[in-house]
Scaffold this motif. Sequence first.
Motif, PDB file in Angstrom:
ATOM      1  N   VAL A  13      10.844 -18.954   0.400  1.00 36.27           N
ATOM      2  CA  VAL A  13       9.954 -20.100   0.203  1.00 36.27           C
ATOM      3  C   VAL A  13       8.711 -19.621  -0.528  1.00 36.27           C
ATOM      4  O   VAL A  13       7.937 -18.811   0.001  1.00 36.27           O
ATOM      5  CB  VAL A  13       9.573 -20.743   1.558  1.00 36.27           C
ATOM      6  N   PHE A  69       8.642 -16.100   3.603  1.00 37.79           N
ATOM      7  CA  PHE A  69       7.636 -17.038   3.123  1.00 37.79           C
ATOM      8  C   PHE A  69       6.608 -16.273   2.290  1.00 37.79           C
ATOM      9  O   PHE A  69       6.057 -15.279   2.727  1.00 37.79           O
ATOM     10  CB  PHE A  69       6.926 -17.726   4.296  1.00 37.79           C
ATOM     11  N   ALA A  98       2.403 -20.792   3.796  1.00 38.49           N
ATOM     12  CA  ALA A  98       3.624 -21.586   3.873  1.00 38.49           C
ATOM     13  C   ALA A  98       4.311 -21.384   5.212  1.00 38.49           C
ATOM     14  O   ALA A  98       4.811 -22.335   5.826  1.00 38.49           O
ATOM     15  CB  ALA A  98       4.558 -21.203   2.730  1.00 38.49           C
ATOM     16  N   GLN A  99       4.343 -20.141   5.693  1.00 44.24           N
ATOM     17  CA  GLN A  99       4.988 -19.866   6.972  1.00 44.24           C
ATOM     18  C   GLN A  99       4.256 -20.520   8.126  1.00 44.24           C
ATOM     19  O   GLN A  99       4.850 -21.060   9.061  1.00 44.24           O
ATOM     20  CB  GLN A  99       5.073 -18.344   7.172  1.00 44.24           C
ATOM     21  N   ASP A 125       5.151 -20.567  -2.258  1.00 49.74           N
ATOM     22  CA  ASP A 125       4.052 -21.529  -2.346  1.00 49.74           C
ATOM     23  C   ASP A 125       3.392 -21.345  -3.711  1.00 49.74           C
ATOM     24  O   ASP A 125       2.476 -20.538  -3.873  1.00 49.74           O
ATOM     25  CB  ASP A 125       3.060 -21.284  -1.209  1.00 49.74           C
ATOM     26  N   THR A 151      11.576 -15.799  10.904  1.00 49.59           N
ATOM     27  CA  THR A 151      10.702 -15.311   9.837  1.00 49.59           C
ATOM     28  C   THR A 151      10.776 -13.794   9.783  1.00 49.59           C
ATOM     29  O   THR A 151      10.438 -13.110  10.749  1.00 49.59           O
ATOM     30  CB  THR A 151       9.252 -15.754  10.074  1.00 49.59           C
TER      31      THR A 151
END
Length: 482
Positions: A415, A357, A362-363, A417, A381
């Motif tokens: 991911v 992330f 976001a995480q 952001d 993660t």
Amino acid sequence: MFDEAASWTFAKMPWHSFWKISWDYEGNMTLYYLALRLWVHLGDSDVVLRSLSVLFGVATIPIVYLLGHRLFNRRVGLIAATLITVHAFHIRWSQQARSYAMVALLISLSTVLLVSALKSPRARGPWACYLLVSTLACYCQVLAVLVVAAQWLWILVNGFSLLRSRITGLLLQAVLLAPCVWYVTFRNKGQLDWVPPLSFERVLHALRSLAGSAIAGPAGTAVAFFLYAGLCSLAVFVGTKRREGSRRAATSLLLLWLLIPLGVITLASAFKPVLVDRFLLMCLLAMLVLASSGIDSLLSRGRTSGWAGALALIAVLSVSCYGTVLQYGMLENSRNDFREMTLYILSNQQPADGAIFFTAAAQRSFRYYAASYGAVRVPTTVIPEFSHADSGTQTIPSKGEVEAASAPYSRIWLVLDMNSIDLEPAWQQAVPRLRQSLEEKFTLEGEQKIGRFFISLYVLRAANNIAPPTFLSEEAAPAAQT
């Protein structure tokens, strides 16, 4: 949303991590986080998380009634309680898992206790309770110090005899508040760097929120603003002209409570931006009681003025209800990128997936929404580390760190952001390096853009025969999580 995910994260982390993060980065809302740590034992859903603030918001209504009653009369208390019940700004932040509803409750309660202490100088109970509650408010939201300063100034002007007899208590409160002030002064690590610079639009938006019409359009905003401005001005005019010292003192208390935090925050924003509308929720209560006093002054004079007061009350209630209806419609139709990002990954994950992330926000949001959906399996993660995700800070991993962290996995979710990344040039430059580090051993198998998030799935080259994912609707997602 993201702020609620932050609250949930702090409430769920181990005690040693909680105190470390509070000291390092998140000391502003410590009292609220402590209360939430107890509350989340009831569950992880949005309803449970937000219901604590709902309780604080509902509890504020009778306190506002008491405040209006103690300062003026029963009718002012009833009008003020009615106004806050339908006020869009108060309703909104009484439904968010943040500290603003709690600090509004504590500030209003502290003012009631202060007034009781002045009316009964020999009673030590109300004075001791005032010192305690007002101090707790500052540890719930540090800007409440400005309201306490306004209260002290009012005591100096209107209750000097009480001040002389209670100077020891005020000195004790100063000692209790010293750590709070010290933290703000010396533990600044960019917690408010996200606040935009001061501008006319920022001031206007804050005033629109206080008037309960932040989304009501130009016409609704103008009506709400001038209604409240006119009623508050009338209350100040009547309060300063009346011979009764009690009404004059009550009016000056509310005026200081409203103007000192608003003025100090606005002026300070010229040097360090801190003007955010929700920081001013604690001032809303003073404005509503002042406006209620203005309506009461009309209702108390003759038939013509009485009709004007009744029409003013109906107009304020109508504007408030209109703003609240618009607010609910906006929230219902708004897109929650954090929720959709989480659903997408949960719907397309496989056992033993890893996730990177960027950024940590976001995480943190992913963890919160995954827990709220009751997901029993989530990708592990690998970046950022736990401590970084909880503090909200973001470190840029090196190529070696990315390769080492992703080595145990056959699939990696990346991911990004983009809303946060676009604000930091260093983070923008880090994105290509992140991708290059993954592409040493992984193949890009699929990508999905969901609002502010850009999601990529990388598959180990030895296992790259897996088909790329397809986006599932929110309705289909729960079945895919089981």
